[in-house]
Design an enzyme around this catalytic site. Structure first.
Site, PDB file in Angstrom:
ATOM      1  N   ALA A   1       0.682  -1.169   0.108  1.00  0.00           N
ATOM      2  CA  ALA A   1      -0.024  -0.091   0.032  1.00  0.00           C
ATOM      3  C   ALA A   1       0.905   1.290  -0.108  1.00  0.00           C
ATOM      4  O   ALA A   1       2.170   1.132   0.018  1.00  0.00           O
ATOM      5  CB  ALA A   1      -0.973   0.013   1.347  1.00  0.00           C
ATOM      6  N   ASN A   2       0.224   2.419   0.116  1.00  0.00           N
ATOM      7  CA  ASN A   2       0.986   3.674   0.294  1.00  0.00           C
ATOM      8  C   ASN A   2       0.518   4.634   1.212  1.00  0.00           C
ATOM      9  O   ASN A   2      -0.729   4.261   1.748  1.00  0.00           O
ATOM     10  CB  ASN A   2       1.251   4.204  -0.959  1.00  0.00           C
ATOM     11  CG  ASN A   2      -0.039   4.719  -1.856  1.00  0.00           C
ATOM     12  OD1 ASN A   2      -0.959   5.647  -1.293  1.00  0.00           O
ATOM     13  ND2 ASN A   2      -0.382   4.156  -3.005  1.00  0.00           N
ATOM     14  N   ARG A   3       0.872   5.707   1.644  1.00  0.00           N
ATOM     15  CA  ARG A   3       0.487   6.797   2.591  1.00  0.00           C
ATOM     16  C   ARG A   3      -0.646   7.417   2.136  1.00  0.00           C
ATOM     17  O   ARG A   3      -1.082   8.651   2.927  1.00  0.00           O
ATOM     18  CB  ARG A   3       1.506   7.343   3.320  1.00  0.00           C
ATOM     19  CG  ARG A   3       2.444   6.732   3.890  1.00  0.00           C
ATOM     20  CD  ARG A   3       3.454   7.267   4.698  1.00  0.00           C
ATOM     21  NE  ARG A   3       4.458   6.717   4.885  1.00  0.00           N
ATOM     22  CZ  ARG A   3       4.708   5.877   6.227  1.00  0.00           C
ATOM     23  NH1 ARG A   3       3.478   5.660   6.953  1.00  0.00           N
ATOM     24  NH2 ARG A   3       5.736   5.205   6.571  1.00  0.00           N
ATOM     25  N   SER A   4      -1.442   7.420   0.986  1.00  0.00           N
ATOM     26  CA  SER A   4      -2.356   8.095   0.568  1.00  0.00           C
ATOM     27  C   SER A   4      -3.697   8.099   1.447  1.00  0.00           C
ATOM     28  O   SER A   4      -4.069   7.021   1.726  1.00  0.00           O
ATOM     29  CB  SER A   4      -2.979   7.789  -0.984  1.00  0.00           C
ATOM     30  OG  SER A   4      -4.216   8.730  -1.149  1.00  0.00           O
TER      31      SER A   4
ATOM     32  N   ALA B   1      -3.449   7.682  -5.498  1.00  0.00           N
ATOM     33  CA  ALA B   1      -1.859   7.359  -5.412  1.00  0.00           C
ATOM     34  C   ALA B   1      -1.954   5.896  -5.900  1.00  0.00           C
ATOM     35  O   ALA B   1      -2.169   4.911  -4.862  1.00  0.00           O
ATOM     36  CB  ALA B   1      -1.521   7.568  -4.157  1.00  0.00           C
TER      37      ALA B   1
END
Ligand code: C5P
Length: 224
Positions: free
Chosen positions: A29-32, A95
């Site tokens: 995942a990512n921090r969006s 993102a």
């Protein structure tokens, strides 16, 4: 509740991160947070647009008056966007993961003593670039986001050309700015036609309102 300059327009917005599965219990995942994309969707709806918001996994409430399609992976996000066409406006604020694990394991990966697994990655589709391809289904106005940590304006210009979109909203996400997950954003609006604008540091909701207003102006000035 204000003028509705975007009445009769369909706006498609992506928001949030994507989750790319490794196995049934793990993902990349990512921090969006989705805050900026959701704010854009809400602001477009406030100006009268019919809005389809295709969102990756977020903890935000659904914006009022917006149709929300929830997805996990980049490929699901592309499919949901394609299914939502035609649209007059496309804003790609998600993102999207650039890569996914090429072959998701059908069962939970085990620590079996043979050492850590090697994850082989595959490239995800670029949703913004795909929807920017000229043709009868291309939305009249396509807006991308560019999150950069340095040389924000130069990279944004290059991204505009590479993606084939009309506008780029470029923001500085170097850690000191606190943009990722934060409530404020300071952006530059780079347009194919027109001078770049640098907006002051603003709440993400206000960035959403200003972007929606700029989109309404674009259609009001008869550019399609
Ligand atoms: O290339 P980069 O990821 O920096 O581009 C960011 C822009 O492209 C954002 O508007 C993002 O929503 C969009 N994007 C996309 N699909 C991808 C990667 C990025 O729509 N696979």
């Amino acid at each position: 509740d204000g003028p509705k300059p975007l009445a009769g327009r369909h706006a498609l917005v992506t928001s949030g991160p994507t989750h790319e599965p490794i196995d049934p219990v793990r993902y990349i995942a990512n921090r969006s947070s989705g805050k900026q994309g959701h704010a854009v969707a809400a602001a477009l709806a406030d100006l009268g647009a019919r809005v389809t918001l295709v969102s990756g996994p977020v903890t935000l409430p659904d914006p009022a008056g917006v149709r929300v399609v929830k997805v996990e992976t980049a490929r699901q996000m592309l499919d949901a966007c394609a299914a939502a066409l035609p649209a007059d406006i496309f804003v790609a604020a998600a993102a999207v993961a650039d890569w996914r694990v090429a072959a998701e394991a059908g069962q939970k990966l085990k620590k079996d003593g043979s050492g850590p697994p090697t994850l082989v990655m595959a490239e995800n589709p670029d949703i913004l670039a795909s929807l920017s391809i000229p043709g009868p289904q291309r939305p009249g106005l396509v807006v991308g986001f560019a999150a950069e940590t340095n040389d924000v304006l130069a990279y944004a210009r290059a991204k505009l050309a590479r993606k084939g979109c009309d506008w780029i909203v470029a923001n500085d996400v170097s850690p000191a700015t606190g943009t990722f997950g934060g409530d404020r954003n300071s952006v530059h609006l780079i347009r194919l036609h027109g001078d770049p604008q640098s907006w002051p540091d603003l709440p993400k909701a206000e960035v959403g309102r200003r972007l929606a207003a700029a989109i309404a102006d674009h259609f009001a000035s008869g550019k399609s």
